[in-house]
Structures are given as C-alpha cells and as structure tokens.
Scaffold this motif. Sequence first.
Motif, PDB file in Angstrom:
ATOM      1  N   UNK A 136       0.816  -1.212   0.000  1.00 19.93           N
ATOM      2  CA  UNK A 136       0.000   0.000   0.000  1.00 19.93           C
ATOM      3  C   UNK A 136       0.850   1.263   0.000  1.00 19.93           C
ATOM      4  N   UNK A 137       0.345   2.279  -0.706  1.00 18.50           N
ATOM      5  CA  UNK A 137       0.971   3.599  -0.736  1.00 18.50           C
ATOM      6  C   UNK A 137       0.361   4.459   0.359  1.00 18.50           C
ATOM      7  N   UNK A 138       1.197   4.979   1.241  1.00 25.78           N
ATOM      8  CA  UNK A 138       0.750   5.861   2.331  1.00 25.78           C
ATOM      9  C   UNK A 138       1.163   7.273   1.934  1.00 25.78           C
ATOM     10  N   UNK A 139       0.262   7.976   1.306  1.00 20.13           N
ATOM     11  CA  UNK A 139       0.578   9.151   0.501  1.00 20.13           C
ATOM     12  C   UNK A 139       1.378  10.222   1.236  1.00 20.13           C
ATOM     13  N   UNK A 140       0.740  10.949   2.153  1.00 24.74           N
ATOM     14  CA  UNK A 140       1.419  12.084   2.780  1.00 24.74           C
ATOM     15  C   UNK A 140       2.573  11.688   3.691  1.00 24.74           C
ATOM     16  N   UNK A 141       2.639  10.433   4.069  1.00 19.66           N
ATOM     17  CA  UNK A 141       3.751   9.983   4.913  1.00 19.66           C
ATOM     18  C   UNK A 141       4.921   9.470   4.092  1.00 19.66           C
ATOM     19  N   UNK A 142       4.795   9.482   2.768  1.00 17.79           N
ATOM     20  CA  UNK A 142       5.888   9.085   1.878  1.00 17.79           C
ATOM     21  C   UNK A 142       6.418   7.694   2.215  1.00 17.79           C
ATOM     22  N   UNK A 143       5.491   6.757   2.291  1.00 18.37           N
ATOM     23  CA  UNK A 143       5.873   5.380   2.590  1.00 18.37           C
ATOM     24  C   UNK A 143       5.116   4.431   1.688  1.00 18.37           C
ATOM     25  N   UNK A 144       5.719   3.272   1.422  1.00 15.57           N
ATOM     26  CA  UNK A 144       5.019   2.109   0.898  1.00 15.57           C
ATOM     27  C   UNK A 144       5.178   1.016   1.943  1.00 15.57           C
ATOM     28  N   UNK A 145       4.084   0.369   2.298  1.00 11.62           N
ATOM     29  CA  UNK A 145       4.096  -0.623   3.358  1.00 11.62           C
ATOM     30  C   UNK A 145       3.548  -1.949   2.852  1.00 11.62           C
ATOM     31  N   UNK A 146       3.908  -3.021   3.542  1.00  9.06           N
ATOM     32  CA  UNK A 146       3.248  -4.306   3.359  1.00  9.06           C
ATOM     33  C   UNK A 146       2.377  -4.564   4.580  1.00  9.06           C
ATOM     34  N   UNK A 147       1.237  -5.207   4.331  1.00 13.70           N
ATOM     35  CA  UNK A 147       0.301  -5.548   5.401  1.00 13.70           C
ATOM     36  C   UNK A 147      -0.007  -7.031   5.274  1.00 13.70           C
ATOM     37  N   UNK A 148       0.309  -7.779   6.319  1.00 16.21           N
ATOM     38  CA  UNK A 148      -0.005  -9.201   6.339  1.00 16.21           C
ATOM     39  C   UNK A 148      -0.316  -9.624   7.762  1.00 16.21           C
ATOM     40  N   UNK A 149      -0.373 -10.923   8.003  1.00 16.34           N
ATOM     41  CA  UNK A 149      -0.769 -11.407   9.330  1.00 16.34           C
ATOM     42  C   UNK A 149       0.244 -11.038  10.405  1.00 16.34           C
ATOM     43  N   UNK A 150       1.463 -10.656   9.984  1.00 16.52           N
ATOM     44  CA  UNK A 150       2.484 -10.252  10.950  1.00 16.52           C
ATOM     45  C   UNK A 150       2.443  -8.758  11.251  1.00 16.52           C
ATOM     46  N   UNK A 151       1.564  -8.004  10.562  1.00 17.40           N
ATOM     47  CA  UNK A 151       1.435  -6.586  10.842  1.00 17.40           C
ATOM     48  C   UNK A 151       1.814  -5.720   9.652  1.00 17.40           C
ATOM     49  N   UNK A 152       2.150  -4.480   9.939  1.00 18.45           N
ATOM     50  CA  UNK A 152       2.473  -3.479   8.930  1.00 18.45           C
ATOM     51  C   UNK A 152       3.971  -3.211   8.955  1.00 18.45           C
ATOM     52  N   UNK A 153       4.594  -3.220   7.759  1.00 16.40           N
ATOM     53  CA  UNK A 153       6.035  -2.971   7.678  1.00 16.40           C
ATOM     54  C   UNK A 153       6.323  -2.002   6.539  1.00 16.40           C
ATOM     55  N   UNK A 154       7.085  -0.973   6.817  1.00 13.79           N
ATOM     56  CA  UNK A 154       7.496  -0.018   5.792  1.00 13.79           C
ATOM     57  C   UNK A 154       8.621  -0.626   4.961  1.00 13.79           C
ATOM     58  N   UNK A 155       8.429  -0.624   3.632  1.00  8.84           N
ATOM     59  CA  UNK A 155       9.454  -1.189   2.749  1.00  8.84           C
ATOM     60  C   UNK A 155      10.114  -0.148   1.856  1.00  8.84           C
ATOM     61  N   UNK A 156       9.471   1.022   1.672  1.00  5.91           N
ATOM     62  CA  UNK A 156      10.046   2.109   0.899  1.00  5.91           C
ATOM     63  C   UNK A 156       9.704   3.429   1.587  1.00  5.91           C
ATOM     64  N   UNK A 157      10.607   4.420   1.443  1.00  9.58           N
ATOM     65  CA  UNK A 157      10.389   5.718   2.084  1.00  9.58           C
ATOM     66  C   UNK A 157      11.035   6.806   1.232  1.00  9.58           C
ATOM     67  N   UNK A 158      11.144   7.992   1.793  1.00  7.45           N
ATOM     68  CA  UNK A 158      11.736   9.107   1.045  1.00  7.45           C
ATOM     69  C   UNK A 158      13.166   8.805   0.619  1.00  7.45           C
ATOM     70  N   UNK A 159      13.890   8.018   1.397  1.00  8.63           N
ATOM     71  CA  UNK A 159      15.270   7.693   1.039  1.00  8.63           C
ATOM     72  C   UNK A 159      15.349   6.873  -0.242  1.00  8.63           C
ATOM     73  N   UNK A 160      14.227   6.262  -0.637  1.00  9.65           N
ATOM     74  CA  UNK A 160      14.167   5.491  -1.877  1.00  9.65           C
ATOM     75  C   UNK A 160      13.627   6.313  -3.040  1.00  9.65           C
ATOM     76  N   UNK A 161      13.293   7.576  -2.768  1.00 11.30           N
ATOM     77  CA  UNK A 161      12.803   8.449  -3.827  1.00 11.30           C
ATOM     78  C   UNK A 161      11.324   8.748  -3.783  1.00 11.30           C
ATOM     79  N   UNK A 162      10.613   8.339  -2.724  1.00 13.00           N
ATOM     80  CA  UNK A 162       9.176   8.573  -2.668  1.00 13.00           C
ATOM     81  C   UNK A 162       8.858  10.045  -2.442  1.00 13.00           C
ATOM     82  N   UNK A 163       7.811  10.508  -3.123  1.00 15.79           N
ATOM     83  CA  UNK A 163       7.310  11.874  -2.974  1.00 15.79           C
ATOM     84  C   UNK A 163       5.796  11.833  -3.196  1.00 15.79           C
TER      85      UNK A 163
END
Length: 298
Positions: free
Chosen positions: A239-266
Amino acid sequence: MRIKQIGAVLAAAAVFGLPAAPAQAASRIVPLDAAAGQQPENLALEPGGSADLTFAWTGEIGRVTPDGRVSVLARIPVPADGDVPVVHRKLFLGGIVRAPGGDLYVAVSTGTAATGLYRVRPGSAPVQVAALPPAGFQNGVARDPRTGDLFVADSFGSAVWRVSPCTGRVTAFATGELLAPVTGFGANGIKVHDGAVWVSNLDRGTLLRFPLTGGPGRVVTTGLGPVDDFAFHGDTVVAAINQENRVVTVDRDGVRTILSTSDGLANPTSVAVRGDTVYVTDGAYFGGSPNLLRTRLP
C-alpha cells in the motif's frame, strides 16, 4: 490523493511504523516532468512491461516503457466549465485499469456531466462509457476478471459504483459510513481479490472488504494512516501511504514499511505488483519530484 489544504496536518505528522527496508539494487526511478503536468495518480501495467499512467490534472494518459521513455497515449478533454468538488480544478484523472484486449478504463472527475468512466483505446479518441455523479470524486478503478464489470471508488460520495462497460449501466455496489470521508477523502484505492472488492479509506486509514456476492463490508485493517492505492502480492497487501511518503506491506504479521523518502518517494499515489517487482507512482503533490519507481519486493 488528497488536497493540500486538508493534507497539511497529516503531511507534517510524525511517520510511524517499522524502519524501511533498504532499496534493492535493481531499483529504477524514471523522472517525470512536473512543469508539463506529469503528476501521476494511478497506473496499469502492460504485458510487455510498460506502465500506463494517469496524469492528475492535464487529462493525459501517459505510457512509460521499460527503458524509461515517456509518451502520451491519449487526452481526455478538459472542460472549460470544469470545477471538481473541493479541489476546484477543471479536471481530475483518477484510477486506470487495463482490460485483456488492451482497452484502458479511466475515472474522470470534472464537476460536470463529463464526469464518468472513459474507455481509452490506443489510436482512438477516449469515449465516456458511463456517467458518474458530478458531485463525487471518482478515484480508484478495479475490474472483476470474471464478469468484466468495473468498480469505481467515489472519495466524496461514500460509495463504490459498479459499471458495466458494455451497457454503461451504473449501480451502487456499496455505500455507507465505512466508505465516507472524515474531512476530505474517503474511499480511494480499490481492487478485486479473492471473491471480494477491497477498498482503502484515506481519511480513516482503513482497508475494507466487501463480498462480491453482496452483504455488508467489514474493516480488515486499521491504523494505516493516509492510505491511497494498494495492490496484492499473494495475500500480502502492498500500500501507498501518501502524505507519509511510505510504501508498506500488510499481512498477518502486521504493517512494515518497505520504501520511504530515502528510496525516492514523494507522495506515492499508486502501486502495482507483477511477480516480485513493485511499481510506485509519486505524484509530488506536496513537494519533491514526480516519478515512477520500480524495484524488487524485499
């Protein structure tokens, strides 16, 4: 997506979640031209690896080839009297989905009778196949591979519209509080997966599931923050978390950020997954540079 006036508070909020995983070595960022209005809102993947993008404010549908070349496939006419509710632009292009034969379907909002779902057939002028409420904000689009029906998330109308692309018939598939905005944008991203229509609610930070067979929807995940578009990788949500500049995965283990501004997100607006590769569009609505990012899932 979310307008600047109501997004400022969230944009300034602290980012929460687990630390981002490092970007993969195979990552590639294709820069887009902000001065030309190339702020991507959504994407659909072509069989050969190209990505088709909606540019939010210009009416243009672009294509980015695997080697990074950007072209314009089609243009939705921008009405002179357009006034999209709340954002007060003449036009907004939302979701895009590809049918097996190559037709593209795009959600268009204008605040006029031109609001609706359009078919884009390369080499032909775009055609409105269904009218949708002008007072709404037509956002994500999903396709049911079994029936060919299309689903459109209305961010202001607290609804998901079901559209037959053959007849143009529109029915309300789901309505109600789960889809409603709080201060700005409610129902946003949308996908058909595992016998259900899944919808994100940006204002409420939730992921919802509505059975295709009918019946009430339910909240699957909460606490996501300003969640925009999303995709599935198996049963894992990306999932894209727009204003927080994150892409996360969501599964049975919870929510984990996999991409952020350091990867080029805007302001990531949409994601698509093919195999173990994720594609992310960055609209750069609140700063930074618009782009299309492609990388391997961790």
